[in-house]
Each structure stands twice: as C-alpha cells, then as structure tokens.
Design a protein around this motif. Sequence first.
Motif, PDB file in Angstrom:
ATOM      1  N   MET A  86       0.845  -1.187   0.000  1.00 22.45           N
ATOM      2  CA  MET A  86       0.000   0.000   0.000  1.00 22.45           C
ATOM      3  C   MET A  86       0.881   1.237   0.000  1.00 22.45           C
ATOM      4  O   MET A  86       1.936   1.266   0.635  1.00 22.45           O
ATOM      5  CB  MET A  86      -0.913   0.001   1.221  1.00 22.45           C
ATOM      6  N   ALA A  87       0.457   2.267  -0.711  1.00 20.11           N
ATOM      7  CA  ALA A  87       1.233   3.499  -0.791  1.00 20.11           C
ATOM      8  C   ALA A  87       1.421   4.089   0.598  1.00 20.11           C
ATOM      9  O   ALA A  87       0.453   4.346   1.312  1.00 20.11           O
ATOM     10  CB  ALA A  87       0.521   4.500  -1.704  1.00 20.11           C
ATOM     11  N   GLY A  88       2.668   4.248   0.994  1.00 16.35           N
ATOM     12  CA  GLY A  88       2.970   4.816   2.302  1.00 16.35           C
ATOM     13  C   GLY A  88       2.756   3.874   3.455  1.00 16.35           C
ATOM     14  O   GLY A  88       2.908   4.260   4.616  1.00 16.35           O
ATOM     15  N   GLU A  89       2.418   2.617   3.175  1.00 11.47           N
ATOM     16  CA  GLU A  89       2.140   1.663   4.251  1.00 11.47           C
ATOM     17  C   GLU A  89       2.625   0.273   3.851  1.00 11.47           C
ATOM     18  O   GLU A  89       1.899  -0.705   3.957  1.00 11.47           O
ATOM     19  CB  GLU A  89       0.644   1.631   4.572  1.00 11.47           C
ATOM     20  N   TYR A  90       3.857   0.217   3.380  1.00 10.35           N
ATOM     21  CA  TYR A  90       4.408  -1.068   2.969  1.00 10.35           C
ATOM     22  C   TYR A  90       4.674  -1.948   4.189  1.00 10.35           C
ATOM     23  O   TYR A  90       5.117  -1.474   5.235  1.00 10.35           O
ATOM     24  CB  TYR A  90       5.715  -0.868   2.203  1.00 10.35           C
ATOM     25  N   GLY A  91       4.436  -3.231   4.026  1.00 13.45           N
ATOM     26  CA  GLY A  91       4.759  -4.183   5.081  1.00 13.45           C
ATOM     27  C   GLY A  91       4.653  -5.598   4.540  1.00 13.45           C
ATOM     28  O   GLY A  91       4.245  -5.821   3.399  1.00 13.45           O
ATOM     29  N   ILE A  92       5.051  -6.562   5.341  1.00  9.42           N
ATOM     30  CA  ILE A  92       4.914  -7.968   5.000  1.00  9.42           C
ATOM     31  C   ILE A  92       4.025  -8.619   6.053  1.00  9.42           C
ATOM     32  O   ILE A  92       4.305  -8.517   7.250  1.00  9.42           O
ATOM     33  CB  ILE A  92       6.277  -8.686   4.946  1.00  9.42           C
ATOM     34  N   ASP A  93       2.945  -9.239   5.607  1.00  9.03           N
ATOM     35  CA  ASP A  93       2.027  -9.928   6.507  1.00  9.03           C
ATOM     36  C   ASP A  93       2.312 -11.423   6.467  1.00  9.03           C
ATOM     37  O   ASP A  93       2.562 -11.991   5.397  1.00  9.03           O
ATOM     38  CB  ASP A  93       0.577  -9.676   6.111  1.00  9.03           C
ATOM     39  N   TYR A  94       2.260 -12.043   7.642  1.00  6.86           N
ATOM     40  CA  TYR A  94       2.478 -13.489   7.769  1.00  6.86           C
ATOM     41  C   TYR A  94       1.175 -14.133   8.218  1.00  6.86           C
ATOM     42  O   TYR A  94       0.615 -13.778   9.255  1.00  6.86           O
ATOM     43  CB  TYR A  94       3.589 -13.776   8.771  1.00  6.86           C
ATOM     44  N   LEU A  95       0.716 -15.061   7.400  1.00  9.63           N
ATOM     45  CA  LEU A  95      -0.507 -15.785   7.690  1.00  9.63           C
ATOM     46  C   LEU A  95      -0.184 -17.268   7.855  1.00  9.63           C
ATOM     47  O   LEU A  95       0.779 -17.766   7.270  1.00  9.63           O
ATOM     48  CB  LEU A  95      -1.527 -15.624   6.560  1.00  9.63           C
ATOM     49  N   LEU A  96      -0.989 -17.959   8.652  1.00  9.90           N
ATOM     50  CA  LEU A  96      -0.862 -19.406   8.806  1.00  9.90           C
ATOM     51  C   LEU A  96      -2.115 -20.082   8.278  1.00  9.90           C
ATOM     52  O   LEU A  96      -3.230 -19.594   8.500  1.00  9.90           O
ATOM     53  CB  LEU A  96      -0.643 -19.786  10.273  1.00  9.90           C
ATOM     54  N   THR A  97      -1.919 -21.182   7.575  1.00 11.21           N
ATOM     55  CA  THR A  97      -3.038 -21.996   7.115  1.00 11.21           C
ATOM     56  C   THR A  97      -3.094 -23.257   7.977  1.00 11.21           C
ATOM     57  O   THR A  97      -2.057 -23.772   8.394  1.00 11.21           O
ATOM     58  CB  THR A  97      -2.860 -22.397   5.644  1.00 11.21           C
ATOM     59  N   HIS A  98      -4.290 -23.722   8.246  1.00  8.61           N
ATOM     60  CA  HIS A  98      -4.474 -24.888   9.109  1.00  8.61           C
ATOM     61  C   HIS A  98      -5.189 -25.996   8.353  1.00  8.61           C
ATOM     62  O   HIS A  98      -6.143 -25.727   7.620  1.00  8.61           O
ATOM     63  CB  HIS A  98      -5.266 -24.505  10.364  1.00  8.61           C
ATOM     64  N   ALA A 108       1.168 -12.189  12.268  1.00  4.78           N
ATOM     65  CA  ALA A 108       2.230 -11.199  12.467  1.00  4.78           C
ATOM     66  C   ALA A 108       2.397 -10.352  11.218  1.00  4.78           C
ATOM     67  O   ALA A 108       1.955 -10.716  10.123  1.00  4.78           O
ATOM     68  CB  ALA A 108       3.550 -11.895  12.812  1.00  4.78           C
ATOM     69  N   SER A 109       3.056  -9.213  11.403  1.00  3.27           N
ATOM     70  CA  SER A 109       3.424  -8.332  10.301  1.00  3.27           C
ATOM     71  C   SER A 109       4.833  -7.832  10.545  1.00  3.27           C
ATOM     72  O   SER A 109       5.282  -7.735  11.696  1.00  3.27           O
ATOM     73  CB  SER A 109       2.470  -7.132  10.192  1.00  3.27           C
ATOM     74  N   TRP A 110       5.535  -7.532   9.445  1.00  6.11           N
ATOM     75  CA  TRP A 110       6.877  -6.977   9.546  1.00  6.11           C
ATOM     76  C   TRP A 110       6.872  -5.598   8.909  1.00  6.11           C
ATOM     77  O   TRP A 110       6.656  -5.447   7.718  1.00  6.11           O
ATOM     78  CB  TRP A 110       7.883  -7.890   8.848  1.00  6.11           C
ATOM     79  N   GLU A 111       7.095  -4.577   9.736  1.00  2.71           N
ATOM     80  CA  GLU A 111       7.211  -3.202   9.254  1.00  2.71           C
ATOM     81  C   GLU A 111       8.391  -2.577   9.979  1.00  2.71           C
ATOM     82  O   GLU A 111       8.229  -1.737  10.865  1.00  2.71           O
ATOM     83  CB  GLU A 111       5.924  -2.429   9.520  1.00  2.71           C
ATOM     84  N   GLY A 112       9.597  -3.032   9.638  1.00  7.14           N
ATOM     85  CA  GLY A 112      10.798  -2.587  10.339  1.00  7.14           C
ATOM     86  C   GLY A 112      11.106  -3.463  11.529  1.00  7.14           C
ATOM     87  O   GLY A 112      12.244  -3.544  11.976  1.00  7.14           O
ATOM     88  N   ASP A 113      10.097  -4.142  12.057  1.00 12.27           N
ATOM     89  CA  ASP A 113      10.251  -5.135  13.119  1.00 12.27           C
ATOM     90  C   ASP A 113       8.980  -5.961  13.147  1.00 12.27           C
ATOM     91  O   ASP A 113       7.978  -5.612  12.518  1.00 12.27           O
ATOM     92  CB  ASP A 113      10.501  -4.476  14.477  1.00 12.27           C
TER      93      ASP A 113
END
Length: 218
Positions: A86-98, A108-113
């Motif tokens: 997203m513009a101005g809101e970059y990040g990496i989202d971690y999802l789990l499948t069951h 969890a999400s990674w946005e610098g930490d």
Amino acid sequence: MLIKGYEDGPLVAGEALLDRPGFWSNYLMPVCGGGTSAVRPGPEWFGDDGADADALSEVLFDPERWPVIRVPAEDGPGAVVVHRNMAGEYGIDYLLTHPGRSHAQQVASWEGDLSGVGLTWDELVHLADSPSPAAEGVQDTAARLLLVLPLLAASDVPEPAPARVSAALTSVGAPQATASSTAEHLLTHLTRRARHDPAWGSPLSGSSRTGGRVDSWS
C-alpha cells in the motif's frame, strides 16, 4: 489470486521471485538490523549485488502487484507471506493456514520489526521440513526455513540452529565463506528482539489468542 481481507490488493503468485537475483537480500537484510558502521549488512551477504537488489526491489514493492509466497505443509499448518504494498504503508504480513480449515490466520506483520505473535525455533523447523508436494508453493526446505525465519520469537535457539541457517543461506546462493557470519547476525538480531511468551497459545495450534485477524482463501 484472492485472499479475503486483501480484496483491494492486486495479489500475484510470487514464488518464482525466489530464484531472481536480489530476492534474498531484499527479504532478509531488514531482519539483520542496521548493523554497525564496521559491520553493515549488504546484498553481498546473500550473493547479490546492489544492482540486483535495486532491480528486484522495484518488483517486490510494486503497489500494482503484491507478491504472495505460499509455504504449504503436509502434516500441519503452513504459511503465507504477503507483500502488502500500500502506498505509504508497505509491510509484509504473515498468515498461517491450518489443515481442514478454509481460512488463513494472520499472526504477524513486519514493518521494520515484527509485530504480532511469532514461533519458536522448533516450530519453524517443523514447518520448513514439512513441504506438501501436492500443493502450490515453495517446496525447498532451505528456502522455506528462510521465508519463515522472520517469525522467530525466542530469546535463544538450539546449538545446531546457526549451522542450519548457514546451510540454508548457502543453498539459496549466499557465499559459503560468509554464510556462517550472516546466519549468526540474523539469529542474534532475531533473538535479541524476541517477545515470545510461553504462556501464549502457539498460533500453530489455531489458538485464537494470537491477536491477529482471520483472513480466508477464496
């Protein structure tokens, strides 16, 4: 590709990007932390050069195409890595499948930490070592371990952990001469900022105590 909760994001399968020069430096350099003036992480730690890293960053961070990398597991929960551009809101989202569920759970999400709930070393290894050949996604165990490594939330790791990470780095193209020091740097940074509480239910169990939203595949 559609994932409920990401309808406004132009999701695309991103597994092919793992073989592109510059992927691993873009993905793992932020996990190394800023380093010191004497030891600062660079693309060469992962077998890349600056041009490779810059070129692939334009692909990974393209707001018009959000790469999704699937890490399916045969005998337990798998993972999904979503580059949320997203513009101005970059990040990496971690999802789990069951297994047996039609939804993927964001943990969890990674946005610098890392924010959210992480996994123990043993949980990461089990996920990495349980590929599902019948499912679409990353099957190589070395790449699988490195993809979920940012989720590590433990204040220490078993003695074999650095060697396992070093071998994984070498497998994806990192220089053998420096892979051990890169592995040590990654694990040192990850364990230093660990926030795992043993009293929390593991997200791998499907516990609702993760604090993450629930997103469904469709």
